[in-house]
Design a protein around this motif. Structure first.
Motif, mmCIF file in Angstrom:
data_model
loop_
_atom_site.group_PDB
_atom_site.id
_atom_site.type_symbol
_atom_site.label_atom_id
_atom_site.label_comp_id
_atom_site.label_asym_id
_atom_site.label_seq_id
_atom_site.Cartn_x
_atom_site.Cartn_y
_atom_site.Cartn_z
ATOM 1 N N GLY A 25 0.839 -1.184 0.000
ATOM 2 C CA GLY A 25 0.000 0.000 0.000
ATOM 3 C C GLY A 25 0.872 1.230 0.000
ATOM 4 O O GLY A 25 1.799 1.334 0.795
ATOM 5 N N ASP A 26 0.605 2.177 -0.913
ATOM 6 C CA ASP A 26 1.478 3.347 -1.006
ATOM 7 C C ASP A 26 0.846 4.641 -0.523
ATOM 8 O O ASP A 26 1.489 5.673 -0.511
ATOM 9 N N MET A 27 -0.430 4.600 -0.126
ATOM 10 C CA MET A 27 -1.064 5.823 0.351
ATOM 11 C C MET A 27 -2.178 5.498 1.336
ATOM 12 O O MET A 27 -2.595 4.351 1.446
ATOM 13 N N THR A 28 -2.632 6.493 2.031
ATOM 14 C CA THR A 28 -3.728 6.290 2.966
ATOM 15 C C THR A 28 -5.050 6.210 2.207
ATOM 16 O O THR A 28 -5.178 6.729 1.101
ATOM 17 N N GLY A 29 -6.029 5.547 2.805
ATOM 18 C CA GLY A 29 -7.369 5.486 2.238
ATOM 19 C C GLY A 29 -7.551 4.549 1.060
ATOM 20 O O GLY A 29 -8.520 4.664 0.315
ATOM 21 N N GLN A 30 -6.667 3.591 0.867
ATOM 22 C CA GLN A 30 -6.795 2.666 -0.263
ATOM 23 C C GLN A 30 -7.935 1.679 -0.043
ATOM 24 O O GLN A 30 -8.169 1.228 1.072
ATOM 25 N N THR A 31 -8.624 1.340 -1.144
ATOM 26 C CA THR A 31 -9.666 0.311 -1.081
ATOM 27 C C THR A 31 -9.132 -1.039 -1.552
ATOM 28 O O THR A 31 -9.792 -2.054 -1.374
ATOM 29 N N THR A 32 -7.968 -1.040 -2.160
ATOM 30 C CA THR A 32 -7.280 -2.270 -2.560
ATOM 31 C C THR A 32 -5.775 -2.040 -2.394
ATOM 32 O O THR A 32 -5.337 -0.900 -2.294
ATOM 33 N N CYS A 33 -5.030 -3.113 -2.395
ATOM 34 C CA CYS A 33 -3.573 -3.012 -2.361
ATOM 35 C C CYS A 33 -3.046 -3.221 -3.771
ATOM 36 O O CYS A 33 -3.682 -3.869 -4.593
ATOM 37 N N LYS A 34 -1.877 -2.671 -4.045
ATOM 38 C CA LYS A 34 -1.276 -2.782 -5.376
ATOM 39 C C LYS A 34 -0.406 -4.030 -5.460
ATOM 40 O O LYS A 34 0.260 -4.388 -4.481
ATOM 41 N N PRO A 35 -0.379 -4.678 -6.629
ATOM 42 C CA PRO A 35 0.514 -5.831 -6.785
ATOM 43 C C PRO A 35 1.974 -5.380 -6.753
ATOM 44 O O PRO A 35 2.301 -4.277 -7.178
ATOM 45 N N CYS A 36 2.814 -6.217 -6.253
ATOM 46 C CA CYS A 36 4.244 -5.923 -6.175
ATOM 47 C C CYS A 36 4.790 -5.710 -7.591
ATOM 48 O O CYS A 36 4.484 -6.485 -8.500
ATOM 49 N N PRO A 37 5.588 -4.664 -7.814
ATOM 50 C CA PRO A 37 6.138 -4.439 -9.152
ATOM 51 C C PRO A 37 7.111 -5.547 -9.560
ATOM 52 O O PRO A 37 7.763 -6.152 -8.700
ATOM 53 N N ASP A 38 7.216 -5.778 -10.859
ATOM 54 C CA ASP A 38 8.228 -6.711 -11.365
ATOM 55 C C ASP A 38 9.590 -6.223 -10.900
ATOM 56 O O ASP A 38 9.871 -5.020 -10.926
ATOM 57 N N GLY A 39 10.429 -7.121 -10.461
ATOM 58 C CA GLY A 39 11.756 -6.761 -9.995
ATOM 59 C C GLY A 39 11.821 -6.489 -8.502
ATOM 60 O O GLY A 39 12.872 -6.185 -7.971
ATOM 61 N N ALA A 40 10.677 -6.595 -7.817
ATOM 62 C CA ALA A 40 10.646 -6.391 -6.364
ATOM 63 C C ALA A 40 9.917 -7.559 -5.722
ATOM 64 O O ALA A 40 9.189 -8.296 -6.385
#
Length: 120
Positions: A25-40
């Motif tokens: 999660g990169d910010m407050t107030g998210q309704t979903t989490c982001k998939p991990c970027p390729d290479g991480a």
């Protein structure tokens, strides 16, 4: 009030939950989490963007960047947690993508990391 970075809430009024493995999660107030970027890798539950661990051979400009880039000389980029700029580079390699040879180093072949000149 929204959830903290590293957490999400998929419906109004619900409890916040940690982002699971493979996401962040990169910010407050998210309704979903982001998939991990390729290479991480995102193995930490509740991971925030600054906790993304880079795989060897990848680089990113700073700890808040979602941009993860494959290094042209993959061995020159160390990978690891919270490594950015020259700290992400194998000794003797510096700069963006660890693509520049430091003083008294040279690149023996394209696609290979910089080495100390004359074995010194």
């Amino acid at each position: 009030m929204g959830c903290a970075a590293g957490k999400f809430n998929s419906f109004s009024g619900g409890a916040c939950a940690d982002c699971g493995g493979g996401t962040y999660g990169d910010m407050t107030g998210q309704t979903t989490c982001k998939p991990c970027p390729d290479g991480a890798t995102c193995t930490v539950v509740g991971a925030k963007i600054d906790a993304l661990e880079l795989k060897p051979g990848f680089w990113r400009p700073n700890a808040d960047s979602e941009e993860v880039i494959e290094c042209p000389a993959r061995e020159a980029c160390r990978g690891g947690a919270n490594v950015t700029d020259n700290a992400a580079c194998l000794e003797g390699n510096i700069g963006v993508l660890c693509a520049v040879c430091a003083k008294a180093h040279n690149r023996p072949r394209p696609g290979k990391p910089c080495k100390t000149c004359n074995g010194k």
